[in-house]
Motif scaffolding. Structure first.
Motif, PDB file in Angstrom:
ATOM      1  N   PHE A   1       0.841  -1.201   0.000  1.00 29.06           N
ATOM      2  CA  PHE A   1       0.000   0.000   0.000  1.00 29.06           C
ATOM      3  C   PHE A   1       0.875   1.249   0.000  1.00 29.06           C
ATOM      4  O   PHE A   1       1.209   1.787   1.050  1.00 29.06           O
TER       5      PHE A   1
ATOM      6  N   ALA B   1       0.054   3.996  -1.802  1.00 33.65           N
ATOM      7  CA  ALA B   1      -0.729   5.190  -2.154  1.00 33.65           C
ATOM      8  C   ALA B   1      -0.761   6.179  -0.997  1.00 33.65           C
ATOM      9  O   ALA B   1      -0.736   5.789   0.169  1.00 33.65           O
TER      10      ALA B   1
ATOM     11  N   VAL C   1      -3.292   8.033   0.360  1.00 35.00           N
ATOM     12  CA  VAL C   1      -4.755   8.120   0.323  1.00 35.00           C
ATOM     13  C   VAL C   1      -5.207   9.326   1.149  1.00 35.00           C
ATOM     14  O   VAL C   1      -4.716   9.535   2.264  1.00 35.00           O
TER      15      VAL C   1
ATOM     16  N   PRO D   1     -12.296   5.464   4.194  1.00 35.80           N
ATOM     17  CA  PRO D   1     -11.899   4.153   4.719  1.00 35.80           C
ATOM     18  C   PRO D   1     -10.379   4.026   4.730  1.00 35.80           C
ATOM     19  O   PRO D   1      -9.709   4.578   3.850  1.00 35.80           O
TER      20      PRO D   1
ATOM     21  N   ILE E   1      -7.698   1.819   3.792  1.00 33.19           N
ATOM     22  CA  ILE E   1      -7.628   0.642   2.914  1.00 33.19           C
ATOM     23  C   ILE E   1      -6.644  -0.373   3.478  1.00 33.19           C
ATOM     24  O   ILE E   1      -6.935  -1.572   3.567  1.00 33.19           O
ATOM     25  N   LEU E   2      -5.483   0.110   3.887  1.00 34.57           N
ATOM     26  CA  LEU E   2      -4.461  -0.773   4.466  1.00 34.57           C
ATOM     27  C   LEU E   2      -5.005  -1.524   5.678  1.00 34.57           C
ATOM     28  O   LEU E   2      -4.892  -2.757   5.760  1.00 34.57           O
TER      29      LEU E   2
ATOM     30  N   PHE F   1       3.042   1.876   4.220  1.00 34.69           N
ATOM     31  CA  PHE F   1       4.053   2.917   4.238  1.00 34.69           C
ATOM     32  C   PHE F   1       3.738   3.903   5.347  1.00 34.69           C
ATOM     33  O   PHE F   1       2.595   4.025   5.774  1.00 34.69           O
TER      34      PHE F   1
ATOM     35  N   LYS G   1       2.333   2.484  14.176  1.00 35.73           N
ATOM     36  CA  LYS G   1       1.417   2.345  13.031  1.00 35.73           C
ATOM     37  C   LYS G   1       1.292   0.897  12.585  1.00 35.73           C
ATOM     38  O   LYS G   1       0.201   0.431  12.268  1.00 35.73           O
TER      39      LYS G   1
ATOM     40  N   LYS H   1      -2.408  -0.733  12.597  1.00 32.92           N
ATOM     41  CA  LYS H   1      -3.050  -1.112  11.336  1.00 32.92           C
ATOM     42  C   LYS H   1      -3.143  -2.624  11.177  1.00 32.92           C
ATOM     43  O   LYS H   1      -3.980  -3.117  10.448  1.00 32.92           O
TER      44      LYS H   1
HETATM   45  O1  C5P Z   1      -2.217   6.485   8.581  1.00 33.52           O
HETATM   46  P1  C5P Z   1      -1.314   6.819   7.432  1.00 33.52           P
HETATM   47  O2  C5P Z   1      -2.037   7.509   6.311  1.00 33.52           O
HETATM   48  O3  C5P Z   1      -0.050   7.504   7.814  1.00 33.52           O
HETATM   49  O4  C5P Z   1      -0.876   5.392   6.885  1.00 33.52           O
HETATM   50  C1  C5P Z   1      -0.136   5.260   5.723  1.00 33.52           C
HETATM   51  C2  C5P Z   1      -0.339   3.892   5.139  1.00 33.52           C
HETATM   52  O5  C5P Z   1      -1.718   3.540   5.143  1.00 33.52           O
HETATM   53  C3  C5P Z   1       0.096   3.837   3.703  1.00 33.52           C
HETATM   54  O6  C5P Z   1       0.523   2.513   3.438  1.00 33.52           O
HETATM   55  C4  C5P Z   1      -1.199   4.162   2.962  1.00 33.52           C
HETATM   56  O7  C5P Z   1      -1.193   3.651   1.638  1.00 33.52           O
HETATM   57  C5  C5P Z   1      -2.224   3.475   3.827  1.00 33.52           C
HETATM   58  N1  C5P Z   1      -3.546   4.119   3.844  1.00 33.52           N
HETATM   59  C6  C5P Z   1      -4.623   3.511   3.231  1.00 33.52           C
HETATM   60  N2  C5P Z   1      -5.863   4.085   3.306  1.00 33.52           N
HETATM   61  C7  C5P Z   1      -6.038   5.261   3.954  1.00 33.52           C
HETATM   62  C8  C5P Z   1      -4.945   5.899   4.580  1.00 33.52           C
HETATM   63  C9  C5P Z   1      -3.710   5.308   4.495  1.00 33.52           C
HETATM   64  O8  C5P Z   1      -4.469   2.442   2.634  1.00 33.52           O
HETATM   65  N3  C5P Z   1      -7.257   5.815   4.007  1.00 33.52           N
END
Ligand code: C5P
Length: 223
Positions: free
Chosen positions: A92, A94, A96, A126, A128-129, A146, A160, A164
């Motif tokens: 992951f 992105a 996001v 949401p 996603i990770l 990431f 984190k 997660k």
């Molecule tokens: O919480 P944070 O945004 O710092 O976490 C970063 C990680 O979570 C990255 O791997 C990012 O792709 C993923 N992420 C996600 N969906 C979100 C927010 C972050 O997949 N809504």
């Protein structure tokens, strides 16, 4: 390009920013270029993986030799990720958007002459990770997130990883002085269950190659 160590493995990679609409012509976005995600997809494909590359509107060209799924918003990205399952590993990368505008306007917002700007209400997107890392059934064997931090990188990234529920976190220092965000180089720390491993500063392509090699190693170990 046959019998690389990832031959027969299915891997998804998210990459790029997301765009969250305000109205039909405006959106909220971030400065992610998508360079690191594209490099990771290329490196995985070079080792023989079947890669699904789910990308927001990035500013770098997409990798070749992978299946590209373009999306705009976080919610579209989540749907595309779920549609790409099952996979052996998910990366992951992105950036996001944490929030979207709760109700995007159906028509272009106009100045109404009152001098009062519109007030935007936000809703949380949401994660996603976290959603994929915490799947009860069909979870990818290796889930990699990431963490872009500006200070206390290892402490925040370790926290984190636990919060997660992912297996690895690739953490990097994106404080402006590093020039990493939008740049060609990256200096990352890989956080796993075993601890933290800091890699020297190197090109994003080299980070991608090393990470792909580690993924091949991890997937090779348990069948
Ligand atoms: O919480 P944070 O945004 O710092 O976490 C970063 C990680 O979570 C990255 O791997 C990012 O792709 C993923 N992420 C996600 N969906 C979100 C927010 C972050 O997949 N809504």
């Amino acid at each position: 390009l046959t019998d690389g160590p990832l031959e027969g493995r299915r891997i998804l990679v998210t990459s790029g920013p997301t765009h969250e609409p305000i109205d039909p012509v405006r959106y909220i976005a971030n400065r992610s270029s998508g360079a690191q995600g594209a490099a990771i997809a290329r490196a995985l494909a070079a080792l023989g993986a079947e890669v699904t590359f789910i990308t927001g509107p990035a500013s770098v060209p997409p990798p070749q030799g992978v299946q590209i799924v373009p999306v705009e918003t976080a919610r579209e990205m989540l749907e595309a990720v779920q549609a790409a399952l099952p996979v052996d590993a998910a990366v992951f990368a992105a950036a996001v958007a944490d929030w979207r505008v709760k109700e995007a306007a159906g028509t272009k917002l106009k100045k109404d002459g009152s001098g009062r700007p519109p007030r935007l209400e936000f809703a949380e997107n949401p994660d996603i990770l976290a959603t994929i890392a915490q799947m009860q059934e069909g979870r990818p064997r290796l889930v990699i997130g990431f963490a872009a931090e500006t200070h206390d990188v290892i402490a925040h990234a370790t926290e984190k990883r636990a919060r997660k529920g992912c297996d690895w976190i690739v953490a990097n220092d994106v404080s402006p002085a590093t020039g990493i965000m939008g740049g060609a180089e990256n200096a990352v720390t890989l956080i796993t269950a075993e601890g933290a491993e800091s890699w020297p500063r190197m090109s994003k392509e080299e980070v991608a190659r090393r990470l792909a090699a580690r993924i091949a190693e991890a997937l090779g170990e348990d069948g």
